[in-house]
Design a protein around this motif. Structure first.
Motif, mmCIF file in Angstrom:
data_model
loop_
_atom_site.group_PDB
_atom_site.id
_atom_site.type_symbol
_atom_site.label_atom_id
_atom_site.label_comp_id
_atom_site.label_asym_id
_atom_site.label_seq_id
_atom_site.Cartn_x
_atom_site.Cartn_y
_atom_site.Cartn_z
ATOM 1 N N TRP A 1 44.121 61.594 8.052
ATOM 2 C CA TRP A 1 43.880 60.623 9.136
ATOM 3 C C TRP A 1 44.184 59.187 8.716
ATOM 4 O O TRP A 1 44.389 58.317 9.567
ATOM 5 C CB TRP A 1 42.436 60.744 9.638
ATOM 6 N N ARG A 2 44.249 58.945 7.385
ATOM 7 C CA ARG A 2 44.531 57.580 6.907
ATOM 8 C C ARG A 2 46.025 57.314 6.788
ATOM 9 O O ARG A 2 46.439 56.196 6.479
ATOM 10 C CB ARG A 2 43.868 57.356 5.540
ATOM 11 N N PRO B 1 44.281 57.702 14.379
ATOM 12 C CA PRO B 1 43.044 58.492 14.263
ATOM 13 C C PRO B 1 42.107 58.322 15.454
ATOM 14 O O PRO B 1 41.206 59.130 15.626
ATOM 15 C CB PRO B 1 42.402 57.953 12.975
ATOM 16 N N HIS B 2 42.338 57.307 16.288
ATOM 17 C CA HIS B 2 41.463 57.144 17.459
ATOM 18 C C HIS B 2 41.728 58.207 18.506
ATOM 19 O O HIS B 2 40.885 58.488 19.344
ATOM 20 C CB HIS B 2 41.639 55.754 18.073
ATOM 21 N N ILE C 1 28.984 62.420 5.999
ATOM 22 C CA ILE C 1 29.989 61.988 5.035
ATOM 23 C C ILE C 1 30.858 60.896 5.655
ATOM 24 O O ILE C 1 31.499 61.099 6.684
ATOM 25 C CB ILE C 1 30.857 63.196 4.607
ATOM 26 N N ARG C 2 30.861 59.763 4.969
ATOM 27 C CA ARG C 2 31.520 58.568 5.482
ATOM 28 C C ARG C 2 33.027 58.757 5.648
ATOM 29 O O ARG C 2 33.630 58.289 6.607
ATOM 30 C CB ARG C 2 31.223 57.448 4.478
ATOM 31 N N GLU C 3 33.637 59.449 4.706
ATOM 32 C CA GLU C 3 35.102 59.546 4.679
ATOM 33 C C GLU C 3 35.592 60.870 5.241
ATOM 34 O O GLU C 3 36.755 61.219 5.132
ATOM 35 C CB GLU C 3 35.608 59.439 3.227
ATOM 36 N N GLY C 4 34.692 61.640 5.837
ATOM 37 C CA GLY C 4 34.950 63.066 6.022
ATOM 38 C C GLY C 4 35.887 63.484 7.129
ATOM 39 O O GLY C 4 36.234 64.650 7.222
ATOM 40 N N GLY C 5 36.315 62.614 7.988
ATOM 41 C CA GLY C 5 37.150 63.077 9.089
ATOM 42 C C GLY C 5 36.311 63.753 10.148
ATOM 43 O O GLY C 5 35.111 63.935 9.994
ATOM 44 N N LEU D 1 39.741 59.340 -1.146
ATOM 45 C CA LEU D 1 38.714 58.572 -1.850
ATOM 46 C C LEU D 1 37.915 59.544 -2.716
ATOM 47 O O LEU D 1 37.567 60.640 -2.263
ATOM 48 C CB LEU D 1 37.812 57.877 -0.840
ATOM 49 N N VAL E 1 36.576 55.119 12.313
ATOM 50 C CA VAL E 1 37.970 55.397 11.964
ATOM 51 C C VAL E 1 38.720 54.165 11.424
ATOM 52 O O VAL E 1 39.736 53.762 11.960
ATOM 53 C CB VAL E 1 38.763 56.055 13.125
ATOM 54 N N ASP E 2 38.193 53.619 10.353
ATOM 55 C CA ASP E 2 38.832 52.469 9.712
ATOM 56 C C ASP E 2 39.694 52.971 8.554
ATOM 57 O O ASP E 2 39.193 53.303 7.486
ATOM 58 C CB ASP E 2 37.747 51.496 9.219
ATOM 59 N N LYS E 3 40.999 53.001 8.793
ATOM 60 C CA LYS E 3 41.921 53.557 7.790
ATOM 61 C C LYS E 3 41.876 52.779 6.488
ATOM 62 O O LYS E 3 41.990 53.338 5.406
ATOM 63 C CB LYS E 3 43.357 53.469 8.318
ATOM 64 N N VAL E 4 41.733 51.460 6.613
ATOM 65 C CA VAL E 4 41.866 50.613 5.425
ATOM 66 C C VAL E 4 40.731 50.880 4.448
ATOM 67 O O VAL E 4 40.951 51.158 3.271
ATOM 68 C CB VAL E 4 41.908 49.129 5.828
ATOM 69 N N SER E 5 39.496 50.853 4.946
ATOM 70 C CA SER E 5 38.370 51.076 4.030
ATOM 71 C C SER E 5 38.145 52.565 3.794
ATOM 72 O O SER E 5 37.409 52.955 2.898
ATOM 73 C CB SER E 5 37.100 50.462 4.623
ATOM 74 N N GLY E 6 38.749 53.397 4.626
ATOM 75 C CA GLY E 6 38.535 54.834 4.477
ATOM 76 C C GLY E 6 37.251 55.298 5.123
ATOM 77 O O GLY E 6 36.807 56.419 4.895
ATOM 78 N N MET E 7 36.630 54.430 5.918
ATOM 79 C CA MET E 7 35.395 54.837 6.594
ATOM 80 C C MET E 7 35.737 55.489 7.931
ATOM 81 O O MET E 7 36.146 54.811 8.867
ATOM 82 C CB MET E 7 34.455 53.653 6.809
ATOM 83 N N PHE E 8 35.570 56.805 7.988
ATOM 84 C CA PHE E 8 35.799 57.519 9.244
ATOM 85 C C PHE E 8 34.571 57.399 10.126
ATOM 86 O O PHE E 8 34.657 57.126 11.315
ATOM 87 C CB PHE E 8 36.117 58.990 8.951
#
Lengths: 442, 379
Positions: A21-22, A28-29, A68-72, A296, B170-177
């Motif tokens: 998604w990054r 990703p929206h 999970i913050r980065e989890g998708g 990450l 969904v902030d791609k830069v910081s990686g915070m989904f």
């Protein structure tokens, strides 16, 4: 005709790669809206895929009570997605996932019968018992049901559903205008099931689904999962990433089928495969590296810890994976964990390396190279008993799916390994599976 | 003030003998319903409500009526990609069902449709479903049953709120989904349910999908509906009865400290149309000749588009309802007549929209978007 392989498209909302998604090409929206999924389904149908596969989760992904913050994005509801897409496609099959542990068979029989009617015979049900312990807390349970019990419940659940799908004779819907009879009650046969987990009386409110039964899909890899797959699975979503393991798994399921009165020809095993393609091998490797850089460490270590059921958060990232400590935690490891532990031990992999491996592949097979190299890889697996096809897991959407359909599918077609057009309209036709006869005579 | 219109779709129509005259195929047919949904959207109706049952004749005669219903949830799903504006509602019972499933599925549908969904809370009670499920739920009286349903709805709404709007970062830069600070376990422990949460789907575009409650028959049920629903469907046999019910529901809303203008009351009405009154009467007589409707079935209009438009506006002006849930006797015939002949008359009278002005169903209905209780609690 020479046998051909089968292709499923496996959808993780943000792509199979945890950091997909990054990627700069991804919006990703948009990943919860219908347009995103429609694009993938239309592309899959253009590529003549057998089916479009959506998983299921019944709890948020958490670590110590925090998501999970980065989890998708989690898998959102699969029946909703597949029913929506069935209206904008004509041939593509759809496999939706529902748990037998947290549902009632009558409702689910009706739901899949409806999906099969709405899609004109393109539905499959990925039967899961839910492996995620946290789901229990969302359904009023103090703990998750033990595995053996879950599979016993699942077997009874399936028996009820198949019996309900068979309650209408194929000709029960008469719509006889002269006599004024819509459905002939004499040709509708209610069930009266009394079992260990359920008692269900009645008939389905709908005629028999177009395929008789939706295709029964299963993904069990553990010993009880293999047994269950041999008992009911018509298509298996497998997770072996190495050819010898894939062969052994497929053989193990097939070997057990006769004892349940089933022919081993009626099984299609589709392991997951996440390809990253480039016009040269170097380009593919570069794409892989760019994606991996987006992972990450926190999310990788979390995924690894979850899979190992072993907390790795306090270890140094660049230390070797503590294989001995993990083995000493004395659990019933899944085959993929055993395989990863062996691999990490042999190669001396660090926690970071293992975390990246899990994060990019979710422990499924990956392939990095050119379309021709990928076709070689798929052909080898297919022709040497590793599989009957693959569940393709694009790293992110839509680009990686487009590349597969535009560049790899034509190579497979030229080699005569894959259809150039659909030859039937129902999912059973695509998979070469028989239509089940009604199990109970009138 | 706008007259709101929703329509229910079921195979061959809402008259139990509709299959005798309807051109739609007898077998359950997704494509036929999708075509009807497009017609309803062309008419700029507020929403389609799926899962309103066709009232069949006595069970002994069930072979003579088309009472088949596709599961309204996959059916709703199948309409998302073939429509762009119209609201889509589906019935799902609170009986023998888990609130986590309901919250998750409707959150998904609301995301897929960009905020166009409604959950029609169906309450069957125990009798209808007990054989299929195989155990009684022990809710014998209306009060206990409503308490059960009330807790169910409360848990669903808590789950929809468990992600604040900004949690879906969904902030791609910081990686915070996801922002974990803005996602909350609900830790609900109640009489009927214990649910930890949070939901694993971000907050729906509408905040909460619209909550529709069908046909409260008992006084307790009405009280419950006035307290909890966004839209209540009534089934009154005459204009005076409908006016009385409207006033009663508003009074009940006020009694539970709710502003009555946050409640929408729609009258269920079956209709048989004809170019002339004689044609309409002949159509109705033919259907009734095949199979008379059940004595307690929903109020029915038979007549011309002109007469129908007049009646709809009159009920609305007399404050018998805020709108109607229309049940076409024969599909697609009566739906086509509605859209081609009745809607233009209503537009001439300024009663209904000519174009959609909002994006979400809440906007079509003039309902506000609720804030997450967690966001509200903090500020």
């Amino acid at each position: 005709m020479k046998p051909r392989l089968h292709l499923g498209l496996f959808i993780y909302p943000a792509g199979h790669h945890i950091a997909g998604w990054r990627h700069p090409a991804v919006d990703p929206h948009g990943i919860a809206g219908i347009d995103y999924y429609r694009q993938a389904a239309v592309t899959a149908e253009r590529g003549k895929f057998d089916l479009f596969f959506v998983g299921d989760m019944l709890a948020a992904r958490e670590r110590d009570g925090r998501v999970i913050r980065e989890g998708g994005l989690n898998n959102i509801d699969s029946i909703s997605i597949t029913s929506a897409l069935s209206a904008v496609t004509e041939c593509l099959g759809f496999v939706a996932t529902l748990s037998t542990t947290y549902n009632e068979p009558y409702y689910i029989a009706e739901r899949f019968a409806s999906l099969d009617h709405i899609s004109n015979g393109r539905a499959g049900w990925n039967i899961i018992t839910t492996a995620n312990d946290d789901a229990a807390y969302n359904f009023g349970q103090k703990s998750h049901m033990e595995k053996t019990l879950r599979y016993e419940r699942a077997k009874e659940f399936i028996d009820i559903c198949t019996a309900l799908w068979d309650t209408w004779d194929d000709d029960a819907l008469v719509a006889d205008h002269a006599r004024g009879v819509f459905a002939d009650p004499a040709r509708i046969h209610p069930i009266d099931h009394q079992g260990r987990f359920f008692s269900v009386r009645g008939a389905l409110g709908l005629p028999r689904p177009p395929q008789g039964w939706p295709v029964l899909v299963q993904a069990g890899g553990s010993p009880s999962g293999i047994e269950f797959a041999a008992m009911v699975g018509e298509t298996i979503f497998a997770a072996q990433s190495k050819l010898d393991e894939a062969r052994a798994y497929r053989a193990a399921v097939k070997e057990r089928m006769p004892k349940y009165g089933r022919s081993s020809d009626t099984l299609k095993v589709l392991p997951g495969l996440s390809p990253i393609l480039g016009s040269t091998e170097q380009e593919a490797r570069r794409k892989e590296a760019e994606l991996d850089e987006l992972i990450l460490p926190a999310v990788g270590v979390w995924m690894l810890s979850e899979q190992m059921r072993f907390r790795l958060y306090d270890y140094e990232l660049d230390a070797r994976l503590p294989c001995e400590d993990i083995r000493a935690s004395d659990q019933a490891f899944t085959p993929r964990v055993v395989s990863l532990l062996d691999h990490a031990g042999r190669e001396g992999l660090t926690i970071r390396a293992c975390a990246n491996l899990v994060a990019k592949s979710r422990s499924h097979g990956t392939f990095v190279g050119t379309p021709d190299q990928l076709a070689d890889h798929m052909q080898l697996w297919f022709e040497t008993g590793g599989c009957d096809g693959f569940n393709i897991m694009p790293a992110y959407f839509p680009d990686e799916l487009d590349v597969f359909v535009d560049q790899a599918v034509p190579v497979l077609q030229r080699r005569g390994l894959f259809r150039t057009d659909y030859e039937g309209t129902m999912l059973r036709d695509h998979l070469g599976l028989a239509y089940p006869k009604r199990s109970r005579a009138a | 003030m706008d007259l709101h219109l929703t329509v229910s779709l079921a195979g061959s129509g809402y008259h139990p003998a509709s299959w005798r005259v309807s051109p739609t195929p007898a077998r359950p047919d997704g494509a036929a319903i999708q075509a009807m949904a497009r017609i309803a959207e062309y008419g700029k109706l507020d929403a389609i409500l799926l899962g309103v049952p066709v009232e069949g004749p006595a069970i002994a005669e069930r072979g003579r009526a088309n009472t088949m219903q596709l599961d309204p949830l996959p059916l709703l799903g199948s309409l998302i990609a073939v429509t762009r504006h119209i609201g889509l509602g589906a019935g799902w019972t609170v009986d023998y069902t888990e609130p986590y499933h309901v919250a998750r599925v409707f959150a998904t549908l609301d995301h897929l449709s960009y905020g166009r969904t409604a959950w029609m809370v169906r309450m069957f009670g125990t009798d209808a479903l007990e054989p299929r499920i195989g155990r009684a739920n022990g809710l014998d009286d209306a009060a206990a049953y409503c308490a059960h349903a009330g807790e169910f709805i409360d848990v669903v709404r808590q789950l929809w709120d468990s992600w604040e709007d900004e949690a879906y970062a969904v902030d791609k830069v910081s990686g915070m989904f996801v922002d974990p600070e803005l996602v909350h376990p609900i830790n609900h422990v109640g009489q009927a349910f214990s649910v930890r949460g949070p939901l694993n789907v971000p907050r729906p575009p509408q905040g909460n999908p619209v909550l529709v409650q069908a046909d409260p028959v008992s006084a307790t049920g009405r009280q419950f509906a006035a307290a909890s629903a966004d839209v209540v469907l009534t089934s009154c046999a005459s204009l005076p009865l409908a006016i009385a019910r409207y006033q009663e529901l508003h009074a009940l809303a006020v009694a539970c400290a709710r502003r009555p203008e946050t409640l929408r009351i729609f009258a269920n009405m079956m209709f048989v149309l004809g170019e002339t009154e004689a044609v309409a009467q002949r159509r109705a007589a033919e259907l009734d000749g095949f199979l008379p409707p059940a004595p307690d079935s929903v109020v029915r209009f038979v007549g011309t588009p002109e007469q129908f438009a007049t009646l709809l506006v009159a009920w609305h002006n007399d404050r018998a309802c805020d709108g109607f849930n229309l049940l076409p006797a024969v599909l697609p015939d009566d739906l086509e007549l509605l859209v081609d002949a009745v809607i233009p008359l209503l537009r001439q009278r300024g009663a209904v929209r000519c174009e959609y002005t909002g994006k979400t169903l809440r906007e079509h209905l003039g309902l506000t978007r609720p804030r997450s209780r967690y966001a509200a609690g903090r500020s």
